[in-house]
Design a protein around this motif. Structure first.
Motif, PDB file in Angstrom:
ATOM      1  N   MET A 157       0.817  -1.215   0.000  1.00  0.00           N
ATOM      2  CA  MET A 157       0.000   0.000   0.000  1.00  0.00           C
ATOM      3  C   MET A 157       0.856   1.273   0.000  1.00  0.00           C
ATOM      4  O   MET A 157       0.698   2.143  -0.869  1.00  0.00           O
ATOM      5  CB  MET A 157      -0.950   0.005   1.199  1.00  0.00           C
ATOM      6  CG  MET A 157      -1.852   1.221   1.283  1.00  0.00           C
ATOM      7  SD  MET A 157      -3.276   0.947   2.349  1.00  0.00           S
ATOM      8  CE  MET A 157      -2.478   0.502   3.906  1.00  0.00           C
ATOM      9  N   ASP A 158       1.755   1.400   0.953  1.00  0.00           N
ATOM     10  CA  ASP A 158       2.594   2.599   1.010  1.00  0.00           C
ATOM     11  C   ASP A 158       3.583   2.661  -0.148  1.00  0.00           C
ATOM     12  O   ASP A 158       3.744   3.735  -0.757  1.00  0.00           O
ATOM     13  CB  ASP A 158       3.302   2.676   2.363  1.00  0.00           C
ATOM     14  CG  ASP A 158       2.343   3.010   3.496  1.00  0.00           C
ATOM     15  OD1 ASP A 158       1.293   3.642   3.222  1.00  0.00           O
ATOM     16  OD2 ASP A 158       2.616   2.629   4.645  1.00  0.00           O
ATOM     17  N   PRO A 159       4.268   1.563  -0.491  1.00  0.00           N
ATOM     18  CA  PRO A 159       5.135   1.622  -1.674  1.00  0.00           C
ATOM     19  C   PRO A 159       4.391   2.045  -2.942  1.00  0.00           C
ATOM     20  O   PRO A 159       4.925   2.811  -3.754  1.00  0.00           O
ATOM     21  CB  PRO A 159       5.660   0.185  -1.782  1.00  0.00           C
ATOM     22  CG  PRO A 159       5.677  -0.315  -0.377  1.00  0.00           C
ATOM     23  CD  PRO A 159       4.446   0.284   0.242  1.00  0.00           C
ATOM     24  N   THR A 160       3.161   1.568  -3.118  1.00  0.00           N
ATOM     25  CA  THR A 160       2.387   1.938  -4.299  1.00  0.00           C
ATOM     26  C   THR A 160       2.157   3.443  -4.357  1.00  0.00           C
ATOM     27  O   THR A 160       2.381   4.094  -5.389  1.00  0.00           O
ATOM     28  CB  THR A 160       1.035   1.209  -4.317  1.00  0.00           C
ATOM     29  OG1 THR A 160       1.263  -0.203  -4.380  1.00  0.00           O
ATOM     30  CG2 THR A 160       0.187   1.628  -5.507  1.00  0.00           C
ATOM     31  N   ASN A 161       1.729   4.009  -3.251  1.00  0.00           N
ATOM     32  CA  ASN A 161       1.464   5.444  -3.220  1.00  0.00           C
ATOM     33  C   ASN A 161       2.742   6.272  -3.331  1.00  0.00           C
ATOM     34  O   ASN A 161       2.752   7.333  -3.971  1.00  0.00           O
ATOM     35  CB  ASN A 161       0.683   5.808  -1.957  1.00  0.00           C
ATOM     36  CG  ASN A 161      -0.792   5.484  -2.065  1.00  0.00           C
ATOM     37  OD1 ASN A 161      -1.563   6.253  -2.624  1.00  0.00           O
ATOM     38  ND2 ASN A 161      -1.184   4.322  -1.546  1.00  0.00           N
ATOM     39  N   ASN A 162       3.814   5.783  -2.731  1.00  0.00           N
ATOM     40  CA  ASN A 162       5.088   6.503  -2.822  1.00  0.00           C
ATOM     41  C   ASN A 162       5.584   6.593  -4.257  1.00  0.00           C
ATOM     42  O   ASN A 162       6.040   7.650  -4.717  1.00  0.00           O
ATOM     43  CB  ASN A 162       6.141   5.813  -1.959  1.00  0.00           C
ATOM     44  CG  ASN A 162       5.857   5.935  -0.479  1.00  0.00           C
ATOM     45  OD1 ASN A 162       5.054   6.768  -0.056  1.00  0.00           O
ATOM     46  ND2 ASN A 162       6.494   5.105   0.331  1.00  0.00           N
ATOM     47  N   ILE A 163       5.506   5.481  -4.981  1.00  0.00           N
ATOM     48  CA  ILE A 163       6.012   5.460  -6.353  1.00  0.00           C
ATOM     49  C   ILE A 163       5.030   6.145  -7.304  1.00  0.00           C
ATOM     50  O   ILE A 163       5.439   6.784  -8.279  1.00  0.00           O
ATOM     51  CB  ILE A 163       6.313   4.012  -6.796  1.00  0.00           C
ATOM     52  CG1 ILE A 163       7.333   3.378  -5.849  1.00  0.00           C
ATOM     53  CG2 ILE A 163       6.837   3.984  -8.229  1.00  0.00           C
ATOM     54  CD1 ILE A 163       8.608   4.192  -5.650  1.00  0.00           C
ATOM     55  N   ALA A 164       3.743   6.066  -7.003  1.00  0.00           N
ATOM     56  CA  ALA A 164       2.752   6.751  -7.843  1.00  0.00           C
ATOM     57  C   ALA A 164       3.002   8.258  -7.869  1.00  0.00           C
ATOM     58  O   ALA A 164       2.789   8.917  -8.891  1.00  0.00           O
ATOM     59  CB  ALA A 164       1.344   6.453  -7.337  1.00  0.00           C
ATOM     60  N   ALA A 165       3.466   8.800  -6.753  1.00  0.00           N
ATOM     61  CA  ALA A 165       3.751  10.235  -6.690  1.00  0.00           C
ATOM     62  C   ALA A 165       4.876  10.618  -7.644  1.00  0.00           C
ATOM     63  O   ALA A 165       4.914  11.750  -8.151  1.00  0.00           O
ATOM     64  CB  ALA A 165       4.115  10.635  -5.267  1.00  0.00           C
TER      65      ALA A 165
END
Length: 360
Positions: free
Chosen positions: A99-107
């Motif tokens: 969840m957090d890796p996904t949002n971090n890289i999406a940014a």
């Protein structure tokens, strides 16, 4: 770890630029990040079958890539970054811990669309979340389990103490107890999604403690092998059918059906209609299935289980319908009251009757 890629030599032979058609438009590149191996026989296997469904649906218009057995944490960010740099248009991240890796890289890659399975954070407009109402299938499992146990002890191999898993335990217990008020659940937390040795050990411990039915929220077939060795112990397939162990000990299964969703979301990227959304579908929407109920299940129990499935599917029954109290005896749902999605999504408590504690 490896990527499934198009052979560069084939592209050269066709006189095309990498990933492009002769008329100049680009293939849509779809990436998948898996927490387990594609051969796990459960969770990751079903996601990979859905990846193959995307390929079958769109043919040469898409290219899919995947990386398997990616740890939840910093390694996931590395894999996602590389996928985005390699030209992925859409990336499915298929485990809660991404969840957090996904949002971090999406940014960092606003032009790439990200779809995160079982999470709840959409911090950027290029992130969607999706999950299945697995608790609906757990209700059907619970009905069968409560009807078939002779020792009145049902063992449950749990992965991590997150809401998805807690919901499943509660749903299975509620419906087992409806048909068997004397039923008791014994729960072992494996702290893994996929570890055949740990899962087998957990099953053996539960069987030694008197369980003659084993439910699991882990991904390997190891509990089925342990049950088969023990003899008269009932099991259920997790995520996939696990029919190699049918008709007994595996008497049915909870099926994850991701194909239609992956096809729809890929098409949305291809035609420019993709939007950031939350999706939570169940039996009625075709995202949760019930595997074949074998003849090892008494005919009346099978009939009741299928009727329960039908009622959930058509929306005439919700697995969390009151009266239900919380484990501490406090009121939760009044008679006829149905749980709201917000409470279910963040569920961090057991229902009345369960004697174990939720690990912190």
């Amino acid at each position: 770890m490896k990527f499934k890629t198009l052979l560069a030599s084939a592209a050269i032979a066709l006189g095309l630029a990498s990933g492009a058609f002769a008329d100049g438009h680009e293939k849509t590149k779809v990436g998948f990040v898996y927490v387990g191996p594609v051969g796990d026989g459960g969770w990751t296997f079903t996601h990979d079958q859905a990846r193959l469904a995307v390929e079958a649906e769109f043919g040469d218009a898409v290219e899919t890539v995947f990386v398997e057995s990616v740890a939840e944490g910093p390694d996931a960010e590395r894999v996602l970054t590389q996928m985005a740099l390699d030209g992925a248009d859409l990336i499915f991240t298929t485990s809660f811990g991404y969840m957090d890796p996904t949002n971090n890289i999406a940014a960092k890659f606003p032009d790439v669309k990200f779809e995160h399975a079982t999470g709840y954070k959409r911090l950027h407009p290029n992130v969607s979340t999706y999950s299945a109402r697995f608790y609906e299938g757990r209700a059907v499992q619970g009905h069968i389990a409560g009807s078939m146990t002779e020792s009145n002890i049902i063992g449950y191999i749990a992965s991590y103490p997150i809401p998805e898993v807690i919901r499943g335990i509660n749903s299975a217990y509620i419906h087992a107890r409806k048909v068997n008020p004397d039923v008791e659940f014994k729960i072992i937390w494996a702290y893994t999604w996929f570890d055949p040795a740990k899962e087998a050990d957990a099953a053996k411990v539960l069987i030694e403690q008197g369980a003659d039915v084993i439910l699991q929220h882990t991904d390997s077939t190891a509990p089925h092998a342990a049950a088969q060795e023990a003899g008269n112990v009932v099991t259920f397939g997790q995520a996939s059918d696990m029919s190699a162990y049918a008709p007994f000990p595996r008497v049915s299964a909870l099926l994850d059906e991701w194909g239609d969703y992956y096809i729809a979301r890929t098409k949305a990227v291809m035609d420019g209609t993709w939007e950031s959304v939350d999706t939570w579908h169940g039996i009625g929407d075709g995202m949760v299935g019930i595997g074949e109920i074998t003849d090892a299940v008494p005919a009346n129990v099978k009939e009741e289980a299928l009727a329960l499935k039908a009622a959930i599917s058509e929306g005439s029954y919700h697995p969390f319908t009151g009266p239900i109290k919380k484990q501490d005896g406090s009121d939760w749902l009044a008679a006829g009251e149905v749980a709201d999605d917000g409470t279910l999504a963040g569920m961090n408590f057991y229902v009345e009757g369960l004697t174990a504690e939720i690990p912190q």
